[in-house]
Design an enzyme around this catalytic site. Structure first.
Site, PDB file in Angstrom:
ATOM      1  N   CYS A   1      -1.868   2.122  -2.318  1.00  0.00           N
ATOM      2  CA  CYS A   1      -2.802   3.217  -2.704  1.00  0.00           C
ATOM      3  C   CYS A   1      -3.568   3.754  -1.494  1.00  0.00           C
ATOM      4  O   CYS A   1      -4.690   4.249  -1.656  1.00  0.00           O
ATOM      5  CB  CYS A   1      -3.808   2.781  -3.763  1.00  0.00           C
ATOM      6  SG  CYS A   1      -3.077   2.248  -5.289  1.00  0.00           S
ATOM      7  N   ALA A   2      -3.010   3.622  -0.293  1.00  0.00           N
ATOM      8  CA  ALA A   2      -3.745   4.069   0.901  1.00  0.00           C
ATOM      9  C   ALA A   2      -2.787   4.752   1.874  1.00  0.00           C
ATOM     10  O   ALA A   2      -2.565   4.266   2.988  1.00  0.00           O
ATOM     11  CB  ALA A   2      -4.445   2.874   1.555  1.00  0.00           C
TER      12      ALA A   2
END
Ligand SMILES: Cc1ncc(COP(=O)(O)O)c(C=O)c1O
Length: 384
Positions: A340-341
C-alpha cells in the site's frame, strides 16, 4: 509457523487482550455514555481507561483530546480532510502509506496544494528538505514516523521543531512506531497524532484514533461524520468540544476493551525493553540476509535507524514466489508486493514488483530469525 507479518497486523496479541474483549461481551455489553445504569457506566469506564492508557503511552496530557475511530486511515482522513481548506499547502514525504497519500491526492483535486519531499533510496528524509518546501500558505506537515516498507524512521522530532518555529502543525502517522518505539507528543512536538490499534499497540482490528494537540483549534476540524454522541442531546447540531465533536455513533467498546489491555501490556513491559528486543532481532536479520548470496536488502540497514521491518528480494524470484514458498514450504508468513505504499517503492527503486517484507514484533524470537534466514538461504540457492 513463524508469523512475520506484524507490520500489517500484530499476532499474537498480548496476554489478556482477548479475555478483556470476551469479558466485555459476556459481562458488560452496554452502550457507554448513553445511559446512567451500572452496565453503561462500566462500559464508559472501559472506553475512558483505553483513552488514558493510549495517552499515557504517547505522553498526551488530556485523554479527552483523543478521538477514537476505526484505524489510522480514518484518523489521517479526519486530520487532513478536517483541517485543510482550498488554498492551503501541505508538505509530506515520498515514504508515505496510501492512508496518507490518497486523502492528500483527493484534496489536491479540491484546491489543496501538496508537496511530496523526496527521500533517499534508503528511505531517509532530510529535515532541511522539509524546511525548504515550506511556503507562506503551508498549514501542515504530514509524515509517517516510520516506513511500513523498510522501517526507516523519519525525523519527526526535528520536523516538529521546524514546525513550531514556523507556526505550522505537524501530523504524524505512528502506525509503525506506536508501542514499538518511543513516541512523545510533547517532546517530539507533534500536534496531531494518528495511531492504529492492531499493530504494536497489541489491540484488535477496528481500533485507532487521532490525538489532537492544544495548538489545534478543534472547532476548525470538520468532523468526517455527525450524529449521536450521548452529550448535548437537546441540540440538533454537533457539539463543538472533543472528543464528541468527532466521535459520533456507538463506539467499538469491545475493541477498545482489547486495545486498553494491549496498551497496558506495552506500558508494563516498557517501550524501551520492547525496542531493545526488536533491535537485536533486526540486527541479526539484516546481517543474516545481507550475507546470503543473491539477496538484496533495502532501507537504512541499521537497526537503530529503523523499526523491526525488513524488506528484501531474492535474485531470480518474484516477491510473490518467495512469499508463497516461505508459506508453503517453511511455514513463514510475511507480506509481499507494494505494501500500500507505491511512492515508497518508487523511492527505494523497487516499484512495481515490490519486495518481500518481514515485520517482527515483541513476540518473535532469535530462533525464528535463524530459521527464517536458513529458509531464505535455501531459496536463494535454488533449493526450495
Ligand atoms: C505507516 C502506515 N500508515 C497507515 C497504515 C494504515 O493502517 P490501518 O489500515 O490500520 O488504517 C499502515 C498500515 O499498514 C501503515 O503502516
Amino acid at each position: 509457523m513463524i508469523y512475520f507479518d506484524n507490520a500489517a497486523t500484530s499476532w499474537p496479541k498480548p496476554p489478556g487482550v482477548a479475555e478483556a474483549m470476551v469479558h466485555f461481551m459476556g459481562a458488560v455489553g452496554a452502550n457507554p455514555g448513553r445511559a446512567a445504569h451500572r452496565q453503561a457506566v462500566e462500559s464508559g469506564r472501559i472506553v475512558y481507561g483505553a483513552r488514558e492508557a493510549v495517552c499515557e503511552l504517547f505522553r498526551a496530557p488530556d485523554p479527552l483530546r483523543l478521538v477514537f475511530g476505526k484505524n489510522v486511515t480514518e484518523a489521517l482522513n479526519l486530520a487532513l480532510r478536517g483541517l485543510l481548506r482550498p488554498g492551503d499547502h501541505v508538505v509530506t514525504s515520498s515514504m508515505e502509506h496510501n492512508a496518507m497519500m490518497r486523502p492528500l491526492r483527493a484534496l489536491e483535486g479540491k484546491g489543496v496544494e501538496v508537496t511530496v519531499v523526496g527521500c533517499s533510496p534508503q528511505g531517509v528524509l532530510d529535515p532541511a528538505d522539509v524546511e525548504a518546501a515550506i511556503r507562506p500558505n503551508t498549514r501542515l506537515v504530514a509524515l509517517n514516523h516510520a516506513s511500513n516498507v523498510v522501517g526507516t524512521l523519519l525525523p519527526v522530532a526535528e520536523v516538529g521543531a521546524i514546525c513550531r518555529g514556523r507556526d505550522l502543525l505537524l501530523l504524524a502517522d505512528v502506525a509503525q512506531t506506536g508501542g514499538a518505539y518511543p513516541v512523545d507528543v510533547q517532546a517530539d512536538q507533534i500536534d496531531l497524532l494518528g495511531f492504529t490499534g492492531h499493530k504494536s499497540l497489541g489491540g484488535p482490528m477496528g481500533t485507532g484514533g487521532l490525538i489532537v494537540g492544544e495548538r489545534v483549534d478543534e472547532t476548525q476540524i470538520e468532523p468526517l461524520i455527525r450524529g449521536g454522541t450521548g452529550s448535548r442531546s437537546e441540540h440538533e447540531v454537533q457539539p463543538d468540544f472533543l472528543p464528541d465533536r468527532c466521535e459520533s455513533g456507538t463506539p467499538n467498546v469491545v475493541g477498545l476493551a482489547g486495545l486498553g489491555m494491549g496498551v497496558r501490556w506495552v506500558l508494563e513491559r516498557g517501550v524501551d525493553a520492547i525496542r531493545a528486543h526488536e533491535v537485536a532481532l533486526t540486527q541479526a536479520l539484516i546481517e543474516g540476509l545481507q550475507s546470503l548470496p543473491g539477496v538484496t536488502v533495502y532501507g537504512a540497514l541499521d537497526p537503530e535507524l529503523q523499526t523491526a521491518t525488513v524488506s528484501f528480494n531474492v535474485a531470480g524470484m518474484a516477491p510473490s514466489e518467495v512469499g508463497l514458498c516461505l508459506d508453503d514450504e517453511y511455514g513463514i508468513l510475511c507480506r509481499v508486493g507494494l505494501h500500500c505504499a507505491p511512492t515508497a517503492h518508487k523511492t527505494l527503486g523497487t516499484f512495481p514488483e515490490g519486495t518481500v517484507r518481514f515485520g517482527l514484533s515483541a513476540f518473535n524470537t532469535m530462533d525464528e530469525v535463524e530459521a527464517a534466514l536458513a529458509a531464505v538461504d535455501n531459496l536463494a540457492r535454488g533449493h526450495v
